[in-house]
Design an enzyme around this catalytic site. Structure first.
Site, PDB file in Angstrom:
ATOM      1  N   HIS A 274      30.190  46.178  35.909  1.00  0.00           N
ATOM      2  CA  HIS A 274      30.815  44.998  36.506  1.00  0.00           C
ATOM      3  C   HIS A 274      31.435  45.366  37.872  1.00  0.00           C
ATOM      4  O   HIS A 274      31.252  44.654  38.851  1.00  0.00           O
ATOM      5  CB  HIS A 274      31.878  44.452  35.547  1.00  0.00           C
ATOM      6  CG  HIS A 274      32.724  43.374  36.140  1.00  0.00           C
ATOM      7  ND1 HIS A 274      32.464  42.036  35.970  1.00  0.00           N
ATOM      8  CD2 HIS A 274      33.833  43.432  36.930  1.00  0.00           C
ATOM      9  CE1 HIS A 274      33.372  41.328  36.623  1.00  0.00           C
ATOM     10  NE2 HIS A 274      34.216  42.145  37.209  1.00  0.00           N
ATOM     11  N   GLU A 275      32.115  46.496  37.927  1.00  0.00           N
ATOM     12  CA  GLU A 275      32.753  46.905  39.188  1.00  0.00           C
ATOM     13  C   GLU A 275      31.707  47.229  40.256  1.00  0.00           C
ATOM     14  O   GLU A 275      31.881  46.891  41.432  1.00  0.00           O
ATOM     15  CB  GLU A 275      33.678  48.117  38.963  1.00  0.00           C
ATOM     16  CG  GLU A 275      34.830  47.876  37.980  1.00  0.00           C
ATOM     17  CD  GLU A 275      35.646  46.635  38.268  1.00  0.00           C
ATOM     18  OE1 GLU A 275      35.778  46.271  39.456  1.00  0.00           O
ATOM     19  OE2 GLU A 275      36.137  45.999  37.326  1.00  0.00           O
ATOM     20  N   HIS A 278      30.576  44.203  41.965  1.00  0.00           N
ATOM     21  CA  HIS A 278      31.396  43.760  43.104  1.00  0.00           C
ATOM     22  C   HIS A 278      30.955  44.454  44.392  1.00  0.00           C
ATOM     23  O   HIS A 278      30.943  43.858  45.461  1.00  0.00           O
ATOM     24  CB  HIS A 278      32.879  44.067  42.850  1.00  0.00           C
ATOM     25  CG  HIS A 278      33.540  43.116  41.904  1.00  0.00           C
ATOM     26  ND1 HIS A 278      33.505  41.759  42.062  1.00  0.00           N
ATOM     27  CD2 HIS A 278      34.260  43.327  40.764  1.00  0.00           C
ATOM     28  CE1 HIS A 278      34.179  41.172  41.077  1.00  0.00           C
ATOM     29  NE2 HIS A 278      34.631  42.110  40.268  1.00  0.00           N
ATOM     30  N   GLU A 352      33.583  37.021  40.181  1.00  0.00           N
ATOM     31  CA  GLU A 352      33.632  37.589  38.832  1.00  0.00           C
ATOM     32  C   GLU A 352      32.366  37.229  38.043  1.00  0.00           C
ATOM     33  O   GLU A 352      31.779  38.080  37.388  1.00  0.00           O
ATOM     34  CB  GLU A 352      34.875  37.109  38.075  1.00  0.00           C
ATOM     35  CG  GLU A 352      36.191  37.636  38.636  1.00  0.00           C
ATOM     36  CD  GLU A 352      36.202  39.147  38.787  1.00  0.00           C
ATOM     37  OE1 GLU A 352      35.670  39.841  37.906  1.00  0.00           O
ATOM     38  OE2 GLU A 352      36.717  39.631  39.811  1.00  0.00           O
ATOM     39  N   ASP A 356      29.668  39.896  36.671  1.00  0.00           N
ATOM     40  CA  ASP A 356      29.265  39.867  35.253  1.00  0.00           C
ATOM     41  C   ASP A 356      27.743  39.806  35.160  1.00  0.00           C
ATOM     42  O   ASP A 356      27.121  40.504  34.363  1.00  0.00           O
ATOM     43  CB  ASP A 356      29.826  38.623  34.551  1.00  0.00           C
ATOM     44  CG  ASP A 356      31.307  38.758  34.214  1.00  0.00           C
ATOM     45  OD1 ASP A 356      31.860  39.854  34.417  1.00  0.00           O
ATOM     46  OD2 ASP A 356      31.907  37.771  33.756  1.00  0.00           O
TER      47      ASP A 356
END
Ligand SMILES: [Zn+2]
Length: 416
Positions: A274-275, A278, A352, A356
């Protein structure tokens, strides 16, 4: 009080009532039934605890906001601004110094007013729910470091803005914009290397099974493993978290040590994914672009109002000064600021979902991702079903059930 005064007062009150209404609705609309989705990971007792945590935190923020609103209005109506200006003028004549002291004192007192609330929040509320690890010593050193940084970074910026509006004529807003853009970009770039280590220790992950799992995934999506760090979050709280920050050479993913203690390597891979999402989707850069555009608009509008006599009259000020204009414009601008923060939250929530999606697509195990999301929310006592108004106004992350729903939709779409 003139039209400027009325507009500002109305704006302050509207903002206050809107945010407070969202808070109260959020508590009032809490459902006694545990959402079906969480039956496997959360006991009824834990659900009740998360609700009382939400309730305590929410009412606490209502009390703080009410107190701050009353102080601002009383200070204003009792002529606090002209009194402070007089006091500062007795002390120095030089406009830039006067401005810096005037703004510095206001900011200092604003910080001071919030201090008892931060102490109560950390040492009473967080303590009561078993999260707090901050010692008074850490609290104080954090406070002084933050104060020092605000002076070192904030003072030159304030002096720069004051000097431009004082001396640079009609293009002052443009110079301020350039200064602001430089500051935002440079700060984002150096923060992971110079500023964050002042508050936390970042260490490379030690050799072992976990490192192997994470680096295998990082390699598969072409992310440099050396940008993954473990942060000693347990110094302040047992809450778990991870984040991505910075750009270019200084980009960094931080996994809290509290996270490492509670999640197995497979689960941690999903959090890492997930990070990395980003990073891959360039969310930090998009955030910088948004704030640069916002600053340009703000400085331009500011240039239209900074010497407006009516604005000064509304605060009972005799003298028209650049620093006064800066402070009063800040108050006039607050409704727009609320709008901008809602927009920022909207963008952040879209980011977000996008991260995801990246994680689920690259790992291919949507159910594991959903389980980790659930576990994270239950452990941190997050509000599982916030009121839609609250989520819309204040949430930087989508409510967990909405995230899970989105992942399930993705899963159906790709048939995995
Ligand atoms: Zn995220």
């Amino acid at each position: 009080m003139n039209i400027y005064g009325i507009v500002i007062l109305a704006a302050l009150l509207t903002e206050y009532f809107l945010l407070t209404a969202a808070d109260i609705l959020s508590v009032r609309s809490m459902k006694s039934q545990l959402p079906d989705e969480f039956r496997d990971v959360c006991s009824y007792a834990a659900y009740k605890t998360s609700q009382s945590y939400t309730k305590v935190r929410t009412y606490f923020s209502v009390i703080e906001n009410t107190f701050l609103l009353i102080v601002i209005i009383v200070f204003w109506l009792l002529g606090g601004f002209p009194k402070l200006d007089e006091a500062v003028s007795r002390w120095t004549d030089y406009p830039l110094v006067k401005g810096l002291v005037f703004i510095g004192i206001l900011m200092f007192f604003r910080g001071l007013l919030g201090l008892p609330f931060r102490i109560y929040s950390t040492f009473v509320i967080e303590e009561r729910f078993g999260f707090n690890k901050t010692t008074p010593r850490i609290f104080l050193t954090d406070l002084f470091k933050t104060l020092g940084l605000s002076v070192i970074i904030g003072a030159p910026l304030i002096v720069g803005i004051l000097a431009f509006f004082e001396h640079a004529g009609s293009y002052a807003w443009l110079y301020c914009w350039i200064l602001g853009t430089l500051a935002v970009t440079v700060l984002q770039y150096v923060a992971p290397a110079w500023i964050m280590p002042l508050f936390n220790k970042f260490t490379p992950l030690e050799e072992g099974e976990l490192r192997n799992s994470l680096s295998r995934y990082a390699r598969s999506v072409k992310f440099q493993f050396r940008d993954i760090y473990v942060m000693d979050g347990s110094k302040r709280s047992v809450k778990t978290n991870a984040y991505f920050t910075g750009f270019g050479r200084n980009k960094r993913i931080a996994l809290f040590d509290t996270l490492l203690a509670k999640y197995n390597p497979d689960e941690l891979v999903t959090i890492l994914a997930h990070e990395i999402g980003h990073y891959k989707r360039r969310h930090i850069e998009q955030g910088i672009i948004f704030s640069v555009i916002h600053m340009g608009v703000m400085f331009f509008v500011m240039s239209l109002f900074i010497r407006e006599e009516g604005l000064f009259n509304a605060f009972f000020m005799q003298n028209i000064t650049v620093y006064g204009g800066l402070v009063f414009f800040g108050l006039l601008y607050s409704p727009l600021d609320l709008f901008v923060s809602i927009l920022l939250n909207l963008i952040s929530r879209a980011h977000e979902y996008s991260a995801d999606e990246f994680a689920v697509r690259t790992i291919g195990v949507p159910d594991r991702f959903i389980d980790v999301l659930k576990k994270l929310h239950v452990e941190n006592l997050s509000n599982l079903q916030p009121h839609p108004l609250q989520a819309f106004l204040k949430y930087s992350h989508p409510p967990v059930l909405a995230r899970i729903k989105r992942i399930r939709e993705l899963k159906e779409l790709h048939g995995s």
